[in-house]
Design a protein around this motif. Sequence first.
Motif, PDB file in Angstrom:
ATOM      1  N   UNK D   1     -25.743 -21.331  62.940  1.00  0.00           N
ATOM      2  CA  UNK D   1     -25.998 -20.195  63.789  1.00  0.00           C
ATOM      3  C   UNK D   1     -25.829 -20.949  65.442  1.00  0.00           C
ATOM      4  N   UNK D   2     -24.866 -20.472  66.122  1.00  0.00           N
ATOM      5  CA  UNK D   2     -25.019 -21.155  67.396  1.00  0.00           C
ATOM      6  C   UNK D   2     -26.193 -20.662  68.320  1.00  0.00           C
ATOM      7  N   UNK D   3     -26.403 -21.363  69.430  1.00  0.00           N
ATOM      8  CA  UNK D   3     -27.650 -20.950  70.333  1.00  0.00           C
ATOM      9  C   UNK D   3     -27.223 -19.681  71.018  1.00  0.00           C
ATOM     10  N   UNK D   4     -26.110 -19.370  71.214  1.00  0.00           N
ATOM     11  CA  UNK D   4     -25.788 -18.101  71.918  1.00  0.00           C
ATOM     12  C   UNK D   4     -26.088 -16.891  70.742  1.00  0.00           C
ATOM     13  N   UNK D  34     -34.053 -22.694  66.809  1.00  0.00           N
ATOM     14  CA  UNK D  34     -32.946 -22.825  66.556  1.00  0.00           C
ATOM     15  C   UNK D  34     -32.621 -23.733  65.264  1.00  0.00           C
ATOM     16  N   UNK D  35     -31.926 -22.990  64.309  1.00  0.00           N
ATOM     17  CA  UNK D  35     -31.699 -23.681  63.308  1.00  0.00           C
ATOM     18  C   UNK D  35     -31.160 -25.437  63.525  1.00  0.00           C
ATOM     19  N   UNK D  36     -31.690 -26.152  62.717  1.00  0.00           N
ATOM     20  CA  UNK D  36     -31.145 -27.296  62.782  1.00  0.00           C
ATOM     21  C   UNK D  36     -31.591 -28.231  64.054  1.00  0.00           C
ATOM     22  N   UNK D  37     -32.216 -27.767  64.826  1.00  0.00           N
ATOM     23  CA  UNK D  37     -32.261 -28.302  65.952  1.00  0.00           C
ATOM     24  C   UNK D  37     -33.762 -28.342  66.403  1.00  0.00           C
ATOM     25  N   UNK D  38     -34.353 -29.181  67.347  1.00  0.00           N
ATOM     26  CA  UNK D  38     -35.916 -29.060  67.663  1.00  0.00           C
ATOM     27  C   UNK D  38     -36.091 -28.222  68.818  1.00  0.00           C
ATOM     28  N   UNK D  39     -35.430 -26.964  68.908  1.00  0.00           N
ATOM     29  CA  UNK D  39     -35.514 -26.001  70.174  1.00  0.00           C
ATOM     30  C   UNK D  39     -35.862 -24.669  69.444  1.00  0.00           C
ATOM     31  N   UNK D  60     -36.113 -23.843  74.850  1.00  0.00           N
ATOM     32  CA  UNK D  60     -37.354 -24.822  75.106  1.00  0.00           C
ATOM     33  C   UNK D  60     -37.145 -25.747  73.950  1.00  0.00           C
ATOM     34  N   UNK D  61     -37.815 -27.042  74.303  1.00  0.00           N
ATOM     35  CA  UNK D  61     -38.008 -27.854  73.236  1.00  0.00           C
ATOM     36  C   UNK D  61     -39.282 -27.770  72.644  1.00  0.00           C
ATOM     37  N   UNK D  62     -39.649 -28.054  71.409  1.00  0.00           N
ATOM     38  CA  UNK D  62     -40.791 -27.904  70.569  1.00  0.00           C
ATOM     39  C   UNK D  62     -42.279 -28.139  71.237  1.00  0.00           C
ATOM     40  N   UNK D  63     -42.097 -28.954  72.349  1.00  0.00           N
ATOM     41  CA  UNK D  63     -43.383 -29.212  73.216  1.00  0.00           C
ATOM     42  C   UNK D  63     -43.327 -28.033  74.363  1.00  0.00           C
ATOM     43  N   UNK D  64     -42.382 -27.143  74.323  1.00  0.00           N
ATOM     44  CA  UNK D  64     -42.605 -26.189  75.053  1.00  0.00           C
ATOM     45  C   UNK D  64     -41.751 -26.228  76.844  1.00  0.00           C
ATOM     46  N   UNK D  65     -41.193 -27.545  76.730  1.00  0.00           N
ATOM     47  CA  UNK D  65     -40.421 -27.939  77.892  1.00  0.00           C
ATOM     48  C   UNK D  65     -39.039 -27.106  78.080  1.00  0.00           C
ATOM     49  N   UNK D  66     -38.791 -26.627  79.289  1.00  0.00           N
ATOM     50  CA  UNK D  66     -37.739 -25.797  79.465  1.00  0.00           C
ATOM     51  C   UNK D  66     -36.479 -26.847  79.311  1.00  0.00           C
ATOM     52  N   UNK D  67     -35.377 -26.360  78.351  1.00  0.00           N
ATOM     53  CA  UNK D  67     -34.320 -27.279  78.283  1.00  0.00           C
ATOM     54  C   UNK D  67     -32.894 -26.434  79.055  1.00  0.00           C
ATOM     55  N   UNK D  68     -33.005 -25.268  78.708  1.00  0.00           N
ATOM     56  CA  UNK D  68     -31.855 -24.458  79.273  1.00  0.00           C
ATOM     57  C   UNK D  68     -32.345 -22.978  79.680  1.00  0.00           C
ATOM     58  N   UNK D  85     -44.226 -26.705  65.488  1.00  0.00           N
ATOM     59  CA  UNK D  85     -44.251 -27.961  65.337  1.00  0.00           C
ATOM     60  C   UNK D  85     -45.068 -28.280  64.050  1.00  0.00           C
ATOM     61  N   UNK D  86     -45.974 -27.393  63.948  1.00  0.00           N
ATOM     62  CA  UNK D  86     -46.798 -27.426  62.807  1.00  0.00           C
ATOM     63  C   UNK D  86     -46.388 -26.919  61.231  1.00  0.00           C
ATOM     64  N   UNK D  87     -45.275 -25.808  61.736  1.00  0.00           N
ATOM     65  CA  UNK D  87     -45.063 -25.052  60.457  1.00  0.00           C
ATOM     66  C   UNK D  87     -43.889 -24.866  60.198  1.00  0.00           C
ATOM     67  N   UNK D  88     -43.100 -25.948  59.762  1.00  0.00           N
ATOM     68  CA  UNK D  88     -41.439 -26.178  59.665  1.00  0.00           C
ATOM     69  C   UNK D  88     -41.044 -24.908  58.859  1.00  0.00           C
ATOM     70  N   UNK D  89     -41.797 -24.335  58.196  1.00  0.00           N
ATOM     71  CA  UNK D  89     -41.253 -23.029  57.338  1.00  0.00           C
ATOM     72  C   UNK D  89     -40.945 -21.789  58.069  1.00  0.00           C
ATOM     73  N   UNK D  90     -41.548 -21.968  59.414  1.00  0.00           N
ATOM     74  CA  UNK D  90     -41.406 -20.693  60.422  1.00  0.00           C
ATOM     75  C   UNK D  90     -40.366 -20.788  61.144  1.00  0.00           C
ATOM     76  N   UNK D  91     -39.531 -19.774  61.393  1.00  0.00           N
ATOM     77  CA  UNK D  91     -38.339 -19.494  61.960  1.00  0.00           C
ATOM     78  C   UNK D  91     -38.367 -18.769  63.126  1.00  0.00           C
ATOM     79  N   UNK D  92     -39.570 -17.752  63.274  1.00  0.00           N
ATOM     80  CA  UNK D  92     -39.887 -16.841  64.248  1.00  0.00           C
ATOM     81  C   UNK D  92     -41.361 -16.563  64.674  1.00  0.00           C
ATOM     82  N   UNK D  93     -41.605 -16.478  65.844  1.00  0.00           N
ATOM     83  CA  UNK D  93     -42.962 -16.178  66.070  1.00  0.00           C
ATOM     84  C   UNK D  93     -42.832 -14.856  67.166  1.00  0.00           C
ATOM     85  N   UNK D  94     -43.875 -14.060  66.999  1.00  0.00           N
ATOM     86  CA  UNK D  94     -44.086 -12.639  67.910  1.00  0.00           C
ATOM     87  C   UNK D  94     -45.304 -12.615  68.366  1.00  0.00           C
ATOM     88  N   UNK D  95     -45.720 -12.052  69.611  1.00  0.00           N
ATOM     89  CA  UNK D  95     -46.764 -12.041  70.225  1.00  0.00           C
ATOM     90  C   UNK D  95     -47.010 -10.412  70.606  1.00  0.00           C
TER      91      UNK D  95
END
Lengths: 226, 226, 226, 226
Positions: D1-4, D34-39, D60-68, D85-95
């Motif tokens: 899946x592309x970033x777009x 983002x599948x396959x990336x640390x984003x 963002x990267x997985x430390x929360x820093x802005x990437x684009x 970072x702590x749950x590699x099985x997780x692909x989505x988070x909602x708040x």
Amino acid sequence: MTLQLVRRQVCELHAELVRYGLVVWTAGNVSARVPGEDLMVIKPSGVGYDELTPEAMVVCDLDGNLVAGDYAPSSDTAAHAYVYRHRPDVGGVVHTHSTYASAWAARGEPVPCVLTAMADEFGGEIPVGPFALIGGDDIGRGIVETLDGHRSPAVLMRNHGVFTIGRTAKAAVKAAVMTEDVARTVHLARAYGEPVPIDGKDVDALYDRYQNVYGQRSTTDGAIVR
Amino acid sequence: MTLQLVRRQVCELHAELVRYGLVVWTAGNVSARVPGEDLMVIKPSGVGYDELTPEAMVVCDLDGNLVAGDYAPSSDTAAHAYVYRHRPDVGGVVHTHSTYASAWAARGEPVPCVLTAMADEFGGEIPVGPFALIGGDDIGRGIVETLDGHRSPAVLMRNHGVFTIGRTAKAAVKAAVMTEDVARTVHLARAYGEPVPIDGKDVDALYDRYQNVYGQRSTTDGAIVR
Amino acid sequence: MTLQLVRRQVCELHAELVRYGLVVWTAGNVSARVPGEDLMVIKPSGVGYDELTPEAMVVCDLDGNLVAGDYAPSSDTAAHAYVYRHRPDVGGVVHTHSTYASAWAARGEPVPCVLTAMADEFGGEIPVGPFALIGGDDIGRGIVETLDGHRSPAVLMRNHGVFTIGRTAKAAVKAAVMTEDVARTVHLARAYGEPVPIDGKDVDALYDRYQNVYGQRSTTDGAIVR
Amino acid sequence: MTLQLVRRQVCELHAELVRYGLVVWTAGNVSARVPGEDLMVIKPSGVGYDELTPEAMVVCDLDGNLVAGDYAPSSDTAAHAYVYRHRPDVGGVVHTHSTYASAWAARGEPVPCVLTAMADEFGGEIPVGPFALIGGDDIGRGIVETLDGHRSPAVLMRNHGVFTIGRTAKAAVKAAVMTEDVARTVHLARAYGEPVPIDGKDVDALYDRYQNVYGQRSTTDGAIVR
């Protein structure tokens, strides 16, 4: 009515569940008996209401086996099928987890008949059926056995939600809408004291009038006639 | 105003009942007196709100007899007609089973005037009328007798729902909307203690101002003037 | 910002009151100060939200006198004007009878700060102002005196409803939306025991962060800065 | 899946939060790995749901820093990043701060499993995590530590609101929708007595069936597999 018409009707009736706020995500379904055949049309399992089309509806026999359709049928198919097998007068079945009705179901408490609108539509209380696991005939049997002996077209399955029946699928949808409506009103009414009961003979008079006089004579939207 | 205009207005006002969530399925209706004639326009019985058109509206005389229209009139026609016969100042009548108001009605408890918006619109409590069966003059008589002696344009009929009146049908719809709004707010207010009462003289001051100063001078949306 | 832009903004913000369910019929209003002038733009009295256009908005001076516009101004104009006269930092004022907030107001009880979202937006409780009759300066004075000494941009006027302020009209609308949201959540939370309090120092930390870090730096949507 | 594609999906899923009434103003957010990336892709801070476009989403990267991205990321970014970072099985988070769930959270009380729909989706209670201030790793750690040892994809953070996880962002949104739905139903059920408990072995049977049999085999909408 051709199968294609039934598919379209079942598809469109799901939109009524959404419109009246009876369902979230994919949790609720409508089915209709195909007139003159031992078949039913039902929602595909786990498909969102926005994505439903007449073609996506699934055709099953009355044992719940897939007959036609590109999708697996609703996981509640066995319950619907049981009802059609044991209640030849039923042309439509609806299942929801609508909020207030499910709250009564979680306590295992029937909704008492304290509104004229309940007397009209349900002819008495909305009864509670047993706790039953999904997958076999337990839910279907619980529905049929509980409704036997009640005028209500709706049953609250314990810890679960609502099943309604009707002469047509539209009548079953109407019953599901009215179930949530009266479950909510009576829930609120009890907050500050017990609602005033309605005399049994008044309930009878209201029910008889509503089933026989209300609406247009050409309506296809009637409740179960027993 | 020609009959056609009244039909269109009554048709459109039903959409307000839907918009404000006061009705489900077909359970609620609006009527309007035809100015200068002993006629009223009312919803057809059992027809869904989506299917209403000006042409589908039914014309009845003030005894509730069908005068013109392709459908049978609302099953509440006798109640509307009674009100028009006995209250020449009334130009519109609305009936709903709106949720919170019907919850008060199920307990047979009036809504106390603890909000300035209630003082404005109702000039005091919203009273409760008797339990009455549909079909004859009992409901209409209960409405008229209960509203006599109250400034409220709304009455909660016990175990049933709401009837509102207005100088125009639009004013009656507004009263139905406000009835549910204040019935809900006061219901919630009571959850954690009794709401603070408003002094009778403040209720009078608010009511007088709202009925005489609020809005635009050219408005046709006023409440009943007594 | 030209007067025409303010009129358009005030018109559009009324649609947010409708969207978030904070108002019924015509009961609620938004105003904005005209930047750089002793003028305000406010809703016309008794006009439905659907009928509002930028041109229908009314321009008043800060004593509440009509300056321009085809309609009479909102009957709450005196209260808005009082706030602008006494709070030069305020650019927008909103008034609603939103349901849950008005329920707290009917009991005369402030909403305690038991949600991080309340700490963010209100920096503490939402306070209650006095009972005050409409028409003079009493409501305005009650708003200003009650908000003095609170970080909250919202005040619950006893037996009445909500007034909110903001640096902009949009911020005041946001405060009105958040007021109803937290009034509802805290109302529900109390149903089964008291909510857990949040430490005062945590409230301070949340408020400071939200007012200074949240959102985009170019936002025009901030709350009152004191 | 592309970033777009991820940006578009995250943008569209925010509309589901609005549709199901889980959020007001800007208070709630969805992210996707983002599948396959640390984003990760996440909502921009303080931007209204109507204004969201795929391009406005922030990477963002997985430390929360802005990437684009043109905007500052959600103020909840650190919590989302901690989970990825702590749950590699997780692909989505909602708040969200959805109303009924937040009411349970304000009392610090888990939602007990008394509905078959809860057994299906959550496999037991919805647990409560600690009070934690925004800005560092405290919220993220509270989420991960609380969900460890529960089958629930949802956690109620005390005095705050809901975080949900999923194999996909869509599954996390579904969990957020179901959380509010069951939090509301169980809240209402308790009003008049304790809901009937469901036997632990029945909860297990329902959960196993729902996770493995429900829906279409090609679905990408499954819950977390452990």
